[in-house]
Each structure stands twice: as structure tokens, then as C-alpha cells.
Design a protein around this motif. Sequence first.
Motif, mmCIF file in Angstrom:
data_model
loop_
_atom_site.group_PDB
_atom_site.id
_atom_site.type_symbol
_atom_site.label_atom_id
_atom_site.label_comp_id
_atom_site.label_asym_id
_atom_site.label_seq_id
_atom_site.Cartn_x
_atom_site.Cartn_y
_atom_site.Cartn_z
ATOM 1 N N LEU A 91 0.843 -1.200 0.000
ATOM 2 C CA LEU A 91 0.000 0.000 0.000
ATOM 3 C C LEU A 91 0.872 1.242 0.000
ATOM 4 O O LEU A 91 1.772 1.376 0.832
ATOM 5 C CB LEU A 91 -0.883 0.009 1.272
ATOM 6 C CG LEU A 91 -1.677 1.297 1.536
ATOM 7 C CD1 LEU A 91 -2.734 1.524 0.462
ATOM 8 C CD2 LEU A 91 -2.347 1.238 2.920
ATOM 9 N N ASP A 92 0.610 2.142 -0.944
ATOM 10 C CA ASP A 92 1.138 3.505 -0.865
ATOM 11 C C ASP A 92 -0.023 4.377 -0.421
ATOM 12 O O ASP A 92 -0.923 4.659 -1.209
ATOM 13 C CB ASP A 92 1.675 3.970 -2.221
ATOM 14 C CG ASP A 92 2.340 5.342 -2.118
ATOM 15 O OD1 ASP A 92 1.975 6.109 -1.189
ATOM 16 O OD2 ASP A 92 3.207 5.652 -2.949
ATOM 17 N N PRO A 93 -0.025 4.814 0.858
ATOM 18 C CA PRO A 93 -1.215 5.519 1.346
ATOM 19 C C PRO A 93 -1.382 6.877 0.692
ATOM 20 O O PRO A 93 -2.504 7.348 0.515
ATOM 21 C CB PRO A 93 -0.933 5.662 2.843
ATOM 22 C CG PRO A 93 0.560 5.617 2.975
ATOM 23 C CD PRO A 93 1.026 4.695 1.878
ATOM 24 N N ASN A 94 -0.275 7.511 0.321
ATOM 25 C CA ASN A 94 -0.272 8.908 -0.105
ATOM 26 C C ASN A 94 -0.940 9.779 0.962
ATOM 27 O O ASN A 94 -1.266 9.318 2.042
ATOM 28 C CB ASN A 94 -0.860 9.080 -1.506
ATOM 29 C CG ASN A 94 0.135 8.621 -2.570
ATOM 30 O OD1 ASN A 94 1.262 9.101 -2.599
ATOM 31 N ND2 ASN A 94 -0.235 7.665 -3.392
ATOM 32 N N VAL A 95 -1.127 11.039 0.624
ATOM 33 C CA VAL A 95 -1.518 12.006 1.662
ATOM 34 C C VAL A 95 -3.009 11.880 2.001
ATOM 35 O O VAL A 95 -3.809 11.406 1.184
ATOM 36 C CB VAL A 95 -1.189 13.436 1.162
ATOM 37 C CG1 VAL A 95 -2.128 13.881 0.053
ATOM 38 C CG2 VAL A 95 -1.166 14.430 2.298
ATOM 39 N N ALA A 137 6.541 12.733 5.176
ATOM 40 C CA ALA A 137 5.459 13.411 5.901
ATOM 41 C C ALA A 137 4.357 12.423 6.264
ATOM 42 O O ALA A 137 3.781 12.481 7.362
ATOM 43 C CB ALA A 137 4.892 14.553 5.040
ATOM 44 N N GLU A 138 4.073 11.514 5.335
ATOM 45 C CA GLU A 138 3.018 10.526 5.584
ATOM 46 C C GLU A 138 3.429 9.565 6.700
ATOM 47 O O GLU A 138 2.612 9.216 7.571
ATOM 48 C CB GLU A 138 2.719 9.767 4.292
ATOM 49 C CG GLU A 138 2.096 10.657 3.203
ATOM 50 C CD GLU A 138 2.374 10.210 1.780
ATOM 51 O OE1 GLU A 138 2.065 10.991 0.858
ATOM 52 O OE2 GLU A 138 2.939 9.098 1.576
ATOM 53 N N ALA A 139 4.689 9.127 6.695
ATOM 54 C CA ALA A 139 5.155 8.194 7.731
ATOM 55 C C ALA A 139 5.070 8.840 9.112
ATOM 56 O O ALA A 139 4.626 8.210 10.082
ATOM 57 C CB ALA A 139 6.595 7.752 7.427
ATOM 58 N N VAL A 178 10.142 4.104 3.549
ATOM 59 C CA VAL A 178 9.794 5.529 3.582
ATOM 60 C C VAL A 178 10.623 6.280 2.541
ATOM 61 O O VAL A 178 11.857 6.233 2.558
ATOM 62 C CB VAL A 178 10.051 6.142 4.973
ATOM 63 C CG1 VAL A 178 9.562 7.591 4.989
ATOM 64 C CG2 VAL A 178 9.357 5.345 6.059
ATOM 65 N N LYS A 179 9.906 6.982 1.661
ATOM 66 C CA LYS A 179 10.562 7.774 0.618
ATOM 67 C C LYS A 179 10.842 9.172 1.149
ATOM 68 O O LYS A 179 9.976 9.784 1.768
ATOM 69 C CB LYS A 179 9.632 7.855 -0.603
ATOM 70 C CG LYS A 179 9.402 6.513 -1.243
ATOM 71 C CD LYS A 179 8.174 6.505 -2.109
ATOM 72 C CE LYS A 179 6.923 6.299 -1.276
ATOM 73 N NZ LYS A 179 5.702 6.150 -2.097
ATOM 74 N N ASP A 180 12.046 9.653 0.878
ATOM 75 C CA ASP A 180 12.458 10.913 1.488
ATOM 76 C C ASP A 180 13.054 11.857 0.447
ATOM 77 O O ASP A 180 14.117 12.445 0.660
ATOM 78 C CB ASP A 180 13.451 10.608 2.616
ATOM 79 C CG ASP A 180 13.626 11.792 3.560
ATOM 80 O OD1 ASP A 180 12.853 12.767 3.455
ATOM 81 O OD2 ASP A 180 14.548 11.738 4.396
ATOM 82 N N GLY A 222 7.557 9.164 -6.283
ATOM 83 C CA GLY A 222 7.253 8.134 -5.285
ATOM 84 C C GLY A 222 6.577 6.924 -5.911
ATOM 85 O O GLY A 222 6.786 5.788 -5.471
ATOM 86 N N ASP A 223 5.803 7.141 -6.936
ATOM 87 C CA ASP A 223 5.104 6.037 -7.591
ATOM 88 C C ASP A 223 6.063 5.229 -8.466
ATOM 89 O O ASP A 223 5.978 4.000 -8.524
ATOM 90 C CB ASP A 223 3.929 6.579 -8.413
ATOM 91 C CG ASP A 223 3.021 7.447 -7.552
ATOM 92 O OD1 ASP A 223 2.711 7.032 -6.423
ATOM 93 O OD2 ASP A 223 2.668 8.551 -7.991
ATOM 94 N N SER A 224 6.986 5.920 -9.132
ATOM 95 C CA SER A 224 8.002 5.200 -9.910
ATOM 96 C C SER A 224 8.924 4.424 -8.971
ATOM 97 O O SER A 224 9.383 3.318 -9.304
ATOM 98 C CB SER A 224 8.810 6.179 -10.763
ATOM 99 O OG SER A 224 7.963 6.782 -11.721
HETATM 100 MG MG LIG Z 1 3.569 9.469 -2.788
#
Ligand SMILES: [Mg+2]
Length: 334
Positions: free
Chosen positions: A170-174, A198-200, A252-254, A285-287
Motif C-alpha cells: 500500500l502507498d497511502p499517499n496524503v 510526511a506521511e510516515a 519511507v521515501k524521502d 514516489g510512484d516510480s
Molecule cells: Mg507518494
Amino acid sequence: MVTMIRDLDVLVVGDLNPDLILRGDVVPRFGQSEQLLDSADLTVGGSGGIVAHGLARLGRRVALCAAIGTDPFAALMRERLAGAGVEVSTLVPVTDHPTGLTVVLNHEDTRTMLTLVGAIDALEPERIDDALLARARHVHATSFFLQPRLAGGLAELFARARAAGAGTSLDPNVDPAGRWDGLEKVLPLTDVLLPNRAEALALAARYGPSPAGPSAAGSPSSSPPRSSVPSPEDDLARAAHTLAGWGPLVVVKDGEDGALAADPDGRTTRRAGYPVTAIDTTGAGDSFDAAFLAARLAGRSAADCLDIACHAGALSTRGVGGVATQATAPDLAL
Ligand SMILES: [Mg+2]
Ligand SMILES: Nc1ncnc2c1ncn2[C@@H]1O[C@H](COP(=O)(O)OP(=O)(O)OP(=O)(O)O)[C@@H](O)[C@H]1O
């Protein structure tokens, strides 16, 4: 009895819409008659759309289940995705909503997105039957908080996916509402959770430690020794391990700083960002997600997956929009 063939690497379930990306004099000055643009690009958008496109670009067999309207934007998305090799027979047309749309205003090194949700939140997970799930090695869901119907049924969908032998992510996104509700039942059924920084931080603050008790969360084994002044990296690792305590591998993407992974056994893996001259970070983030999943399905180690995904995220920023400069398998040695 019909024997199902597992002919999909990934079934992506989530949001699809065109992105209209505007660059130039984009900061609105209401009351003025006209502002001039440098460029306008209409391209595949939505986290689900960009992940599916990225997986196809990497040569993976992928289908996208997303709700769209019956308008020209829907036809455009279908054509672009099919052209890239994504199976689109799984798209769900709805007649009572227009296809979603995001207008991206790119200004210097930041951006604002104006989104019409339209059909995006009409996707009902019950429509994804067991026969479709049985075709997939992995099910990836996107943009939890934009899709209340999908969110309400995602735990059950992931349980069915697992019962059919598929992995889940799952990528929750904002959460545009800032509430971050509804993930309690989903997190324990998620193999890989892929938020950004930010989401994490928001999710860890919202959910805290798992009530199922401490797994190894909170005792990250390879984290650097704690100094008296906690660094932002420590905060991020702590948040990631809090979420990993609920069950998933948390990646976590940063942004330009790369990414980190926290696994449920308390290990932390970090990867610095790849240096790149970023033109547009829309969909990076999606790539990243697409490459991470492709590498994981290829049996690569967690550290390799992180490295490959960071590389893919960086490469995707070289052009305008989420899909124009997505990595190929040779780019990533995958
Ligand atoms: Mg994203
Ligand atoms: N400026 C940059 N330089 C190098 N790598 C980048 C840059 N921006 C993004 N990346 C890469 O892409 C990955 C994902 O970026 P980011 O943290 O922006 O995700 P995100 O916020 O989920 O993106 P989005 O939701 O817009 O797709 C990062 O982990 C990094 O590997």
C-alpha cells in the motif's frame, strides 16, 4: 474446474486520472485577465496509474483496476496505458462521475495540485473478484485516503489476496483531510507499506505502537547510537519502526535524501538519494514503488530493492510528469 493461470506480476488497485502539468507564470493572480505558460503536458497521473505504467516500463505484467468516467479523459488514459503495456480490461468505467483530473502548477522547486476526485472514489473493492486476484502474484493499492469505498474494503481485499497466494502493498499517499483514519485493520495485512516522509510521520503519530504488542519495533538493531539531540533521520526511523510494529515492511521515501526501510524484526536499511538534475518530481514516489515491487518480485534483497527503487525515483524526475522518463529494466540492471 478451471485452473487459474498466474499471468500477472502485479494487480494495481487505486487512482487513475490525467495530470495536466502547467509550467511558467502559474501563481494565480485573480483579477488579472491572462497569465502565460511555458508548457502544458497532459499525461498519465494518479498514483495507481503511474505505478502501473512504471511496472509495464520495467517489463512486468501488470493490470490496473481503477474507476474512470466515460469521457475523453478516460479514453486518453486507456490508450496511454494500453500503449505502455498495461492491461486495461480491468478498468472500471462509471457513468455517473467524470474521470478524475489533477492540474499541477509547477513553480520553481515546488508545486500545488488541484484535484477533481470525480470517478476516483467510485472504486468498490468488492468488484475485484477472486478469479482476478488469483491471476496476480502481488496486489498493490494506492491513495487510501482519496478513496473511502476502497479504504473501507481494503482489509478484506488484502485478506482475500493473501488467501489467493498474493503479496500485498500500500502507498497511502496524503490524507487531504489530515485525519489519517481507517488503517488499523489494513496494516497487519500489508506486506509492504510505502509512505513518504510526511506521511510516515503523520501515520506513526496517528497509530502509535501496535496494540498486538511490541514486535521488535522501537529497538531498531542497526540504527546509529542515539545522540542527545535526535536528528530528523532518527525521527523518521522511529516512525518507520512504529509502523513496522503493526506488521509490514515499511519503506519511507524521502525525496532527494533517498529512502529508508524498517522491517518488523527491527532492522533499518538506508539509501542516500541518487544525484540527479530534477526537472519535475511529480510521481517520483510512484516510480519508486514500481521499481521496489519489481525488484522484490525478482527476489532481490531489501537493500537491493531500496537501492533500485531510489535509482528509479531519481530517474523519473528527469522529465515533466510521472511517466515520461520512468526507468527501464536495463536502466536499473533489473
Ligand atoms: Mg507518494
Ligand atoms: N530531487 C530528487 N533527487 C533525487 N532523487 C529523488 C528526488 N526526488 C525524489 N527522488 C527519488 O524518488 C523517491 C520518491 O520521492 P518522494 O519522496 O518525493 O516520494 P512521494 O512524496 O511519495 O512522491 P509522489 O507521491 O509525488 O509520487 C525518493 O525516495 C528518491 O529516491
